[in-house]
Design a protein around this motif. Sequence first.
Motif, PDB file in Angstrom:
ATOM      1  N   ILE A   1       0.720  -1.286  -0.054  1.00 11.03           N
ATOM      2  CA  ILE A   1      -0.029   0.148  -0.034  1.00 11.03           C
ATOM      3  C   ILE A   1       0.953   1.287  -0.217  1.00 11.03           C
ATOM      4  N   LYS A   2       1.033   1.732  -1.170  1.00 12.78           N
ATOM      5  CA  LYS A   2       1.759   3.012  -1.356  1.00 12.78           C
ATOM      6  C   LYS A   2       0.924   4.299  -1.491  1.00 12.78           C
ATOM      7  N   PRO A   3       1.323   5.569  -1.694  1.00 14.98           N
ATOM      8  CA  PRO A   3       0.263   6.498  -1.671  1.00 14.98           C
ATOM      9  C   PRO A   3      -0.590   6.457  -2.905  1.00 14.98           C
ATOM     10  N   ASP A   4      -0.090   5.810  -4.044  1.00 18.86           N
ATOM     11  CA  ASP A   4      -0.843   6.013  -5.272  1.00 18.86           C
ATOM     12  C   ASP A   4      -2.010   4.709  -5.407  1.00 18.86           C
ATOM     13  N   VAL A   5      -2.187   3.863  -4.054  1.00 16.80           N
ATOM     14  CA  VAL A   5      -3.085   2.844  -3.918  1.00 16.80           C
ATOM     15  C   VAL A   5      -4.263   3.457  -3.564  1.00 16.80           C
ATOM     16  N   THR A   6      -5.405   3.572  -4.181  1.00 12.69           N
ATOM     17  CA  THR A   6      -6.568   4.397  -3.922  1.00 12.69           C
ATOM     18  C   THR A   6      -7.639   3.096  -3.279  1.00 12.69           C
ATOM     19  N   GLU A   7      -7.552   1.808  -3.688  1.00 10.81           N
ATOM     20  CA  GLU A   7      -8.601   1.081  -3.499  1.00 10.81           C
ATOM     21  C   GLU A   7      -8.279  -0.270  -3.224  1.00 10.81           C
ATOM     22  N   ILE A   8      -8.641  -1.004  -2.186  1.00 14.37           N
ATOM     23  CA  ILE A   8      -8.396  -2.396  -2.041  1.00 14.37           C
ATOM     24  C   ILE A   8      -9.830  -3.093  -2.117  1.00 14.37           C
ATOM     25  N   ILE A   9      -9.731  -3.948  -3.143  1.00 14.26           N
ATOM     26  CA  ILE A   9     -11.144  -5.005  -3.256  1.00 14.26           C
ATOM     27  C   ILE A   9     -10.984  -6.206  -2.636  1.00 14.26           C
ATOM     28  N   LEU A  10     -11.592  -6.461  -1.896  1.00 13.41           N
ATOM     29  CA  LEU A  10     -11.959  -7.718  -1.173  1.00 13.41           C
ATOM     30  C   LEU A  10     -12.501  -8.903  -1.940  1.00 13.41           C
TER      31      LEU A  10
ATOM     32  N   LEU B   1      -6.909  -2.293   7.614  1.00 13.97           N
ATOM     33  CA  LEU B   1      -6.574  -1.051   6.504  1.00 13.97           C
ATOM     34  C   LEU B   1      -7.416   0.208   6.887  1.00 13.97           C
ATOM     35  N   LYS B   2      -7.922   0.506   7.918  1.00 15.11           N
ATOM     36  CA  LYS B   2      -8.693   1.594   8.164  1.00 15.11           C
ATOM     37  C   LYS B   2      -7.669   2.575   8.613  1.00 15.11           C
ATOM     38  N   ASP B   3      -6.556   2.419   8.778  1.00 15.98           N
ATOM     39  CA  ASP B   3      -5.560   3.376   9.289  1.00 15.98           C
ATOM     40  C   ASP B   3      -5.007   4.118   7.987  1.00 15.98           C
ATOM     41  N   PHE B   4      -5.068   3.401   6.790  1.00 16.78           N
ATOM     42  CA  PHE B   4      -4.737   3.787   5.498  1.00 16.78           C
ATOM     43  C   PHE B   4      -5.593   4.435   4.946  1.00 16.78           C
ATOM     44  N   SER B   5      -5.186   5.580   3.950  1.00 12.55           N
ATOM     45  CA  SER B   5      -5.929   6.278   2.935  1.00 12.55           C
ATOM     46  C   SER B   5      -6.426   5.789   2.002  1.00 12.55           C
ATOM     47  N   VAL B   6      -7.046   4.481   1.981  1.00 15.07           N
ATOM     48  CA  VAL B   6      -7.242   3.832   0.801  1.00 15.07           C
ATOM     49  C   VAL B   6      -8.864   3.259   1.185  1.00 15.07           C
ATOM     50  N   GLU B   7      -9.750   3.281  -0.203  1.00 15.87           N
ATOM     51  CA  GLU B   7     -10.983   2.810   0.260  1.00 15.87           C
ATOM     52  C   GLU B   7     -10.936   1.117   0.248  1.00 15.87           C
ATOM     53  N   VAL B   8     -11.657   0.611   1.064  1.00 18.11           N
ATOM     54  CA  VAL B   8     -11.716  -0.686   0.993  1.00 18.11           C
ATOM     55  C   VAL B   8     -13.165  -1.345   0.677  1.00 18.11           C
ATOM     56  N   THR B   9     -13.317  -2.123  -0.338  1.00 22.16           N
ATOM     57  CA  THR B   9     -14.542  -2.561  -0.792  1.00 22.16           C
ATOM     58  C   THR B   9     -14.607  -3.997  -0.979  1.00 22.16           C
ATOM     59  N   ARG B  10     -15.604  -4.490  -1.285  1.00 24.04           N
ATOM     60  CA  ARG B  10     -15.799  -5.966  -1.332  1.00 24.04           C
ATOM     61  C   ARG B  10     -16.972  -6.055  -2.431  1.00 24.04           C
ATOM     62  N   LEU B  11     -16.566  -7.402  -2.964  1.00 20.91           N
ATOM     63  CA  LEU B  11     -17.563  -7.545  -4.399  1.00 20.91           C
ATOM     64  C   LEU B  11     -18.899  -7.921  -3.878  1.00 20.91           C
ATOM     65  N   ALA B  12     -19.896  -7.619  -4.611  1.00 22.26           N
ATOM     66  CA  ALA B  12     -21.184  -7.739  -4.240  1.00 22.26           C
ATOM     67  C   ALA B  12     -21.441  -9.223  -4.200  1.00 22.26           C
ATOM     68  N   SER B  13     -22.567  -9.780  -3.412  1.00 21.86           N
ATOM     69  CA  SER B  13     -22.845 -11.157  -3.476  1.00 21.86           C
ATOM     70  C   SER B  13     -24.447 -11.108  -3.512  1.00 21.86           C
TER      71      SER B  13
END
Length: 196
Positions: free
Chosen positions: A130-139, A158-170
């Motif tokens: 997770i570098k500054p250019d990483v904007t989203e982590i998809i689980l 990952l909440k301490d990082f400035s990255v959006e955490v998303t999850r695939l819809a089910s």
Amino acid sequence: MSPNAIDRLVALLSKLPGVGKKSASRMAYHILDGESSYAHALADELSSLHRSVFRCGVCGGFTETDPCPICSDPGRDTSVICVVERAQDLRIIEESREFHGVFHVLGGLIAPLEGIGPGDLAIGKLIERIKPDVTEIILALNPTVEGDTTALYLHKVLKDFSVEVTRLASGLPVGGDLEYTDRITLSRSFRGRVKI
């Protein structure tokens, strides 16, 4: 009476996931009925598999080059990382041609009853990526108890990082019938509903 060559082959094939003794026997006889060149080619590929295929040092997927073709592709969007449980999940998503970012293979899911904790997974390597250019982590984890537990743990980490955490819809599959849908899937479908 000791097992013969066919019995030994059937025993080995039946250890593959989803292959029972009957299917293993059918495979063994198919190999025997076919050309011996096919059996030799199959044996050669199997014997060289662990020598030629290894884990990518970046994403953890299986590859013959390090880094793998996905990680070394300059056309990939490195700002989005898709986290998967196993290397075969990476391949399935890649075959859909819907995702153009990069991947990270955890190597399993948190499963306390099986003795698998966060330290047994490649979570530390994910955090290193997770570098500054990483904007989203998809689980992209399976919607199981273990998948949900792992997703919740990763979300907390990952909440301490400035990255959006998303999850695939089910939810309900295309062409699915409500009559045959289990309660959990139906519940997820209602929670994940979208506006039309």
